[in-house]
Design a protein around this motif. Structure first.
Motif, PDB file in Angstrom:
ATOM      1  N   ILE A 142       0.861  -1.182   0.000  1.00 55.58           N
ATOM      2  CA  ILE A 142       0.000   0.000   0.000  1.00 55.58           C
ATOM      3  C   ILE A 142       0.895   1.228   0.000  1.00 55.58           C
ATOM      4  CG2 ILE A 142      -1.760   1.264   1.269  1.00 55.58           C
ATOM      5  CD1 ILE A 142      -2.634  -1.316   2.522  1.00 55.58           C
ATOM      6  N   SER A 143       0.656   2.086  -0.955  1.00 55.01           N
ATOM      7  CA  SER A 143       1.469   3.294  -1.048  1.00 55.01           C
ATOM      8  C   SER A 143       0.584   4.502  -0.770  1.00 55.01           C
ATOM      9  CB  SER A 143       2.063   3.364  -2.458  1.00 55.01           C
ATOM     10  OG  SER A 143       2.455   4.678  -2.725  1.00 55.01           O
ATOM     11  N   TYR A 144       1.101   5.421   0.013  1.00 54.47           N
ATOM     12  CA  TYR A 144       0.300   6.556   0.458  1.00 54.47           C
ATOM     13  C   TYR A 144       1.151   7.803   0.238  1.00 54.47           C
ATOM     14  CZ  TYR A 144      -2.619   9.018   4.054  1.00 54.47           C
ATOM     15  OH  TYR A 144      -3.434   9.854   4.747  1.00 54.47           O
ATOM     16  N   ALA A 145       0.714   8.644  -0.655  1.00 56.90           N
ATOM     17  CA  ALA A 145       1.493   9.843  -0.961  1.00 56.90           C
ATOM     18  C   ALA A 145       0.765  11.075  -0.455  1.00 56.90           C
ATOM     19  CB  ALA A 145       1.707   9.948  -2.469  1.00 56.90           C
ATOM     20  N   ILE A 146       1.507  11.956   0.189  1.00 60.68           N
ATOM     21  CA  ILE A 146       0.905  13.199   0.700  1.00 60.68           C
ATOM     22  C   ILE A 146       1.707  14.361   0.160  1.00 60.68           C
ATOM     23  CG2 ILE A 146       0.065  14.301   2.794  1.00 60.68           C
ATOM     24  CD1 ILE A 146       1.101  12.002   4.364  1.00 60.68           C
ATOM     25  N   HIS A 147       1.038  15.435  -0.065  1.00 58.55           N
ATOM     26  CA  HIS A 147       1.738  16.645  -0.449  1.00 58.55           C
ATOM     27  C   HIS A 147       2.612  17.092   0.726  1.00 58.55           C
ATOM     28  CE1 HIS A 147       2.379  20.783  -1.786  1.00 58.55           C
ATOM     29  NE2 HIS A 147       2.070  20.326  -2.972  1.00 58.55           N
ATOM     30  N   PRO A 148       3.892  17.393   0.460  1.00 57.67           N
ATOM     31  CA  PRO A 148       4.793  17.670   1.593  1.00 57.67           C
ATOM     32  C   PRO A 148       4.356  18.822   2.478  1.00 57.67           C
ATOM     33  CG  PRO A 148       5.813  18.217  -0.513  1.00 57.67           C
ATOM     34  CD  PRO A 148       4.585  17.455  -0.821  1.00 57.67           C
ATOM     35  N   GLU A 149       3.681  19.786   1.910  1.00 61.44           N
ATOM     36  CA  GLU A 149       3.254  20.906   2.760  1.00 61.44           C
ATOM     37  C   GLU A 149       2.123  20.489   3.684  1.00 61.44           C
ATOM     38  OE1 GLU A 149       4.782  24.251  -0.304  1.00 61.44           O
ATOM     39  OE2 GLU A 149       2.624  24.024  -0.036  1.00 61.44           O
ATOM     40  N   ASP A 150       1.276  19.570   3.194  1.00 62.70           N
ATOM     41  CA  ASP A 150       0.219  19.052   4.070  1.00 62.70           C
ATOM     42  C   ASP A 150       0.819  18.254   5.215  1.00 62.70           C
ATOM     43  OD1 ASP A 150      -2.075  18.304   1.338  1.00 62.70           O
ATOM     44  OD2 ASP A 150      -1.650  20.156   2.440  1.00 62.70           O
ATOM     45  N   ALA A 151       1.855  17.476   4.879  1.00 60.26           N
ATOM     46  CA  ALA A 151       2.517  16.680   5.918  1.00 60.26           C
ATOM     47  C   ALA A 151       3.132  17.604   6.966  1.00 60.26           C
ATOM     48  CB  ALA A 151       3.586  15.789   5.302  1.00 60.26           C
TER      49      ALA A 151
END
Lengths: 346, 170
Positions: A254-263
């Motif tokens: 399972i791959s989960y990508a988040i926008h770095p600014e949201d993180a």
């Protein structure tokens, strides 16, 4: 374990301070035993770690010189202290290792198609790759192919790179004697056969031991939190996590990508103590990600195994592979890896 | 599933990794028959009649944070009297350090908070499982009162290691 100033210190604290006085001026073995005893204190204190900052020493490092360390995938090993290693003998070591590799290749142990037997080995010191002044200097080993054509007398291309370093390795440094050089973290890039050969030579010459450094899910989540906490001017990559679900017959990822600014925004909402990361903050940060995922997909990510973490600062895989992307936090990333390496040695 | 065996030996054949609690009940009969129930979480449904519960072992899988959360949730549903020696924690998966998501200290702290013994056992290894099963049966016998002269509370104070400081020393 601090010295007791207050009269109402408990018997346990008093005993440990007496123990501490006894160990000043003790032999390295006694110091080692003391440090092991300290670690097995039964009341576990939650770890707190400093967020990687630009350290003073790092200002002196020329970004051009260490640029070749970035954007490369390194395989991690932990290394026990080297016996009678000397920084003045680097040229000699280059010759010895070169001869060893040539001999091994002629034995036919590591023959690759189209390989050039003209190999040159270079040992060089990596200045500035240390956390405190006490840390030993890092050094670099490179295998270059010598060009066959007589017209070209420039250096050939780099076949294999490996470097040894120690960043904030105080806990290990104080327990070894003068003859040993402590460089617990070893990073290698290149063919696995070369890594094995060089490992064998070092083990024979300096009586040390390499072991692959795996990074478990617990440490990966710490890395994710610490690297998200780093202040970045601009983000080069999305923040990405990869989980492996243990199910038969096929493994599911399972791959989960988040926008770095949201993180970063999520981290800022979780973060309380300035300059430090605590266990609770890491757990809360990861729990937020897990619950968000659960809300959408009804999958409990906490029951799976975190395998890979990728941020704009660096990316790490559980098999012990690391890629550092940002030179500003190079020392910070290496400091944590050194800590893991030292933990594995001990 | 943990199966019962008439010779008072718990044979463990396979364990469901997502389960986090198992109950061991023992009837008062002298046949020493141990019955174990496996449950994913507490509270158990109250509609079913079951014999008296003598020992609750919470199984925490160090590879999965989910199992830790589950155990923490289930602990709230346990009656306080059980914590006088009839509750234990079993941490599995410590052998494969590279797969661990939960730090060893977290479960140590959990067991310490609830004043209950913590056992480590890699339930995936056949030999360790058998040994642990024997140990659990022994604990069960004591908690059920089948061993004369030894109660669950005695066992609890014996299992508390001498290095472990009690609350007053902290």
């Amino acid at each position: 374990m601090d010295s007791c100033d207050t009269p109402e210190s408990t018997p346990r604290q008093r005993a440990s301070s007496r123990l501490k006085d006894y160990f000043i001026g003790a032999t390295p073995l006694q110091k080692r035993l003391e440090s092991v005893r300290r670690q097995t204190s039964f009341v576990p204190t939650p770890p707190r770690r400093k967020i990687p900052q630009c350290s003073q020493l790092q200002e002196d490092v020329d970004p051009q010189k260490v640029a070749f360390l970035l954007h490369k995938q390194w395989t991690l090993y932990s290394l026990t202290p080297l016996y009678k290693f000397s920084y003045t003998n680097l040229k000699e070591y280059s010759k010895l290792l070169g001869a060893f590799i040539a001999a091994e290749k002629q034995k036919g142990l590591a023959v690759e198609v189209g390989e050039d037997f003209n190999i040159k080995v270079i040992f060089s010191a990596l200045l500035g790759m240390k956390g405190t002044q006490r840390d030993p200097e890092a050094f670099l080993v490179q295998i270059l192919s010598k060009s066959q054509l007589p017209s070209e007398n420039r250096e050939g291309k780099v076949l294999w790179t490996g470097w040894f370093c120690c960043i904030f390795g105080d806990s290990l440094l104080e327990t070894v004697s003068e003859d040993f050089t402590c460089l617990p973290l070893f990073l290698a890039n290149g063919a696995e056969t070369n890594t094995a050969m060089i490992g064998t030579w070092f083990q024979k010459t300096f009586d040390c031991y390499f072991s692959p450094l795996a990074i478990n899910a617990y440490n990966l989540s710490w890395m994710a939190a610490m690297w998200t906490a780093c202040k970045m001017d601009h983000y080069m990559a999305t923040t990405e996590f990869l989980w492996s679900v243990p199910c038969s017959p096929q493994r599911l990822d399972i791959s989960y990508a988040i926008h770095p600014e949201d993180a970063k925004a999520l981290w800022d909402s979780v973060h309380k103590t300035p300059g430090e990361v605590t266990q609770e903050e890491v757990d809360l940060f990861m729990d937020c990600l897990y619950s968000h995922f659960h809300r959408h997909f009804k999958i409990h990510l906490s029951a799976t195994r975190l395998v890979r973490v990728s941020t704009s600062v660096a990316s790490a895989h559980t098999d012990g592979k690391i890629k550092i992307l940002c030179h500003k936090y190079l020392i910070g990333v290496l400091a944590y890896l050194t800590e893991l390496a030292i933990f594995q040695i001990e | 599933m943990l199966k019962e065996d008439c010779a008072s030996e718990l044979k463990v054949s396979s364990v469901d990794w997502t389960s986090s609690a198992l109950h061991l009940c023992s009837p008062r009969s002298l046949a020493h028959e141990g019955i174990s129930h496996l449950a994913k979480s507490l509270p158990l449904p109250s509609s079913v009649t079951r014999p008296r519960i003598d020992l609750i072992m919470f199984v925490v899988n160090l590879h999965s944070k989910y199992s830790l959360r589950n155990v923490e949730e289930s602990l709230h549903h346990v009656d306080a009297t059980f914590f006088l020696g009839k509750v234990g924690f079993l941490a599995t998966g410590a052998g494969r350090e590279s797969h661990c998501s939960v730090h060893r200290n977290t479960v140590v702290k959990l067991a310490h908070t609830y004043r209950s013994p913590l056992l480590f056992c890699d339930l995936e290894v056949e030999g360790f499982r058998a040994t642990m099963a024997q140990r659990l049966v022994r604990m069960l016998q004591i908690c059920a009162g089948h061993v004369p002269g030894l109660s669950a509370l005695n066992l609890l104070s014996l299992l508390r290691s001498s290095e472990n400081p009690s609350l007053e020393d902290l």
